[in-house]
Design an enzyme around this catalytic site. Structure first.
Site, PDB file in Angstrom:
ATOM      1  N   GLY A   8      46.537  38.448  48.017  1.00  0.00           N
ATOM      2  CA  GLY A   8      47.552  39.242  48.715  1.00  0.00           C
ATOM      3  C   GLY A   8      48.833  39.475  47.943  1.00  0.00           C
ATOM      4  O   GLY A   8      49.779  40.046  48.481  1.00  0.00           O
ATOM      5  N   LYS A  55      44.055  31.219  37.070  1.00  0.00           N
ATOM      6  CA  LYS A  55      43.994  31.292  38.548  1.00  0.00           C
ATOM      7  C   LYS A  55      43.210  30.116  39.150  1.00  0.00           C
ATOM      8  O   LYS A  55      43.160  29.976  40.369  1.00  0.00           O
ATOM      9  CB  LYS A  55      43.322  32.601  38.984  1.00  0.00           C
ATOM     10  CG  LYS A  55      43.906  33.878  38.375  1.00  0.00           C
ATOM     11  CD  LYS A  55      45.128  34.318  39.102  1.00  0.00           C
ATOM     12  CE  LYS A  55      45.701  35.631  38.602  1.00  0.00           C
ATOM     13  NZ  LYS A  55      45.001  36.805  39.054  1.00  0.00           N
ATOM     14  N   GLY A  89      39.945  40.642  42.732  1.00  0.00           N
ATOM     15  CA  GLY A  89      40.702  39.601  42.044  1.00  0.00           C
ATOM     16  C   GLY A  89      41.196  38.562  43.046  1.00  0.00           C
ATOM     17  O   GLY A  89      40.867  38.616  44.235  1.00  0.00           O
ATOM     18  N   ALA A  90      41.994  37.607  42.571  1.00  0.00           N
ATOM     19  CA  ALA A  90      42.568  36.585  43.451  1.00  0.00           C
ATOM     20  C   ALA A  90      43.813  36.021  42.772  1.00  0.00           C
ATOM     21  O   ALA A  90      43.991  36.159  41.558  1.00  0.00           O
ATOM     22  CB  ALA A  90      41.560  35.476  43.714  1.00  0.00           C
ATOM     23  N   GLU A 128      41.207  44.038  52.178  1.00  0.00           N
ATOM     24  CA  GLU A 128      40.313  43.271  51.304  1.00  0.00           C
ATOM     25  C   GLU A 128      39.472  42.288  52.129  1.00  0.00           C
ATOM     26  O   GLU A 128      38.271  42.149  51.895  1.00  0.00           O
ATOM     27  CB  GLU A 128      41.126  42.511  50.255  1.00  0.00           C
ATOM     28  CG  GLU A 128      41.746  43.435  49.212  1.00  0.00           C
ATOM     29  CD  GLU A 128      42.762  42.750  48.321  1.00  0.00           C
ATOM     30  OE1 GLU A 128      43.070  43.316  47.268  1.00  0.00           O
ATOM     31  OE2 GLU A 128      43.266  41.669  48.676  1.00  0.00           O
ATOM     32  N   GLY A 179      44.283  45.421  42.250  1.00  0.00           N
ATOM     33  CA  GLY A 179      45.016  44.619  41.267  1.00  0.00           C
ATOM     34  C   GLY A 179      44.630  44.956  39.843  1.00  0.00           C
ATOM     35  O   GLY A 179      43.800  45.844  39.597  1.00  0.00           O
TER      36      GLY A 179
HETATM   37  C1  5RP Z   1      45.712  42.027  46.024  1.00  0.00           C
HETATM   38  C2  5RP Z   1      45.156  40.773  45.486  1.00  0.00           C
HETATM   39  C3  5RP Z   1      44.827  40.746  44.025  1.00  0.00           C
HETATM   40  O1  5RP Z   1      43.443  40.718  43.916  1.00  0.00           O
HETATM   41  C4  5RP Z   1      45.428  39.546  43.382  1.00  0.00           C
HETATM   42  O2  5RP Z   1      46.834  39.611  43.539  1.00  0.00           O
HETATM   43  C5  5RP Z   1      45.089  39.465  41.890  1.00  0.00           C
HETATM   44  O3  5RP Z   1      45.670  40.519  41.199  1.00  0.00           O
HETATM   45  P1  5RP Z   1      45.560  40.650  39.620  1.00  0.00           P
HETATM   46  O4  5RP Z   1      44.127  40.900  39.300  1.00  0.00           O
HETATM   47  O5  5RP Z   1      46.468  41.809  39.282  1.00  0.00           O
HETATM   48  O6  5RP Z   1      46.058  39.352  38.997  1.00  0.00           O
HETATM   49  O7  5RP Z   1      44.926  39.827  46.184  1.00  0.00           O
HETATM   50  O8  5RP Z   1      46.039  41.926  47.384  1.00  0.00           O
END
Ligand code: 5RP
Length: 223
Positions: free
Chosen positions: A94, A120, A81-82, A102, A26
């Site tokens: 996801g 988040k 990330g999440a 992951e 991500g």
């Molecule tokens: C990928 C994920 C990512 O970690 C999540 O979507 C966060 O992404 P970003 O850092 O671009 O906001 O779960 O499967």
């Protein structure tokens, strides 16, 4: 972006010489890759474990050494990330479709650090649709079984209007729960459906959450 930048920069401070490091997927992990690449150039000796083709490509571009995943037995530190992080340190992940790899790496890591911006953080998970990876075979049967959990499942589509394919050749179903009261109970129920490969609820895995704030502060929450 400032929040993600700050969180990513802070997370790299936890990477020590000799570590095997799980690299999530991500835009926030991209910051981690940029900062880690600088440290590798300065002589830091680590081995990365990419959790997606996306991350693998970016790590290779930045000359971050990667291990052959078939050889991994244990991981020192996972950084990822999440999409949502609850007050109990549970996650929805996801949005980028990499949840299976992951979760495999996060569950076998000695320490799991999550990097996010402040948007988040939630009291309870569920406003963000929960991604569930399913096998393509008879996928409508699996979607019907998910529907029985009252989550209005929708198959994720690609730009070319065919189902989105994960790195593992599977489909993703996005499930709308609104509020998830007991994430680990729900995770078990979802994974009992035969066509389900894995779900994006990460419970009881995270040690540290690093939150980058738009005003320039970084908050580190330890479990
Ligand atoms: C990928 C994920 C990512 O970690 C999540 O979507 C966060 O992404 P970003 O850092 O671009 O906001 O779960 O499967």
């Amino acid at each position: 972006m400032q929040g993600k930048q700050l969180a990513g920069e802070k997370a790299v401070e936890y990477i020590q010489n000799g570590m095997v490091v799980g690299l999530g997927t991500g835009s926030t992990v991209n910051v981690v890759l940029n900062e880690l690449a600088k440290k590798v150039q300065e002589g830091l000796n680590i081995k990365g474990v990419a959790t997606s083709k996306f991350t693998e490509e970016r790590a290779n571009e930045r000359k971050i050494p990667l291990v052959d995943v078939a050889e991994i037995e244990s991981i020192d530190l996972m950084i990822d990330g999440a999409d949502e992080v609850s007050e109990q340190f549970d996650l929805i992940k996801g949005a980028k479709g990499a949840l299976l790899r992951e979760k495999m790496i996060a569950t076998s890591s000695k320490r799991f650090i999550v990097v996010i911006n402040e948007n988040k953080c939630v009291k309870k998970l569920g406003a963000f649709p929960l991604p569930v990876e399913i096998v393509p075979y008879a996928w409508k049967v699996t979607v019907n079984q998910l529907e029985q959990l009252e989550c209005h499942p929708s198959i994720r589509m690609s730009e070319s209007d065919i189902p989105y394919l994960t790195d593992n050749g599977n489909y993703i179903v996005d499930c709308h729960f609104d509020t998830i009261i007991e994430p680990s109970v729900l995770a078990t129920r979802i994974n009992m459906i035969p066509g389900v490969v894995e779900n994006g609820l990460f419970t009881n895995l995270v040690d540290t959450v690093i939150i980058g704030k738009e005003k320039g502060e970084v908050q580190v929450n330890q479990k």
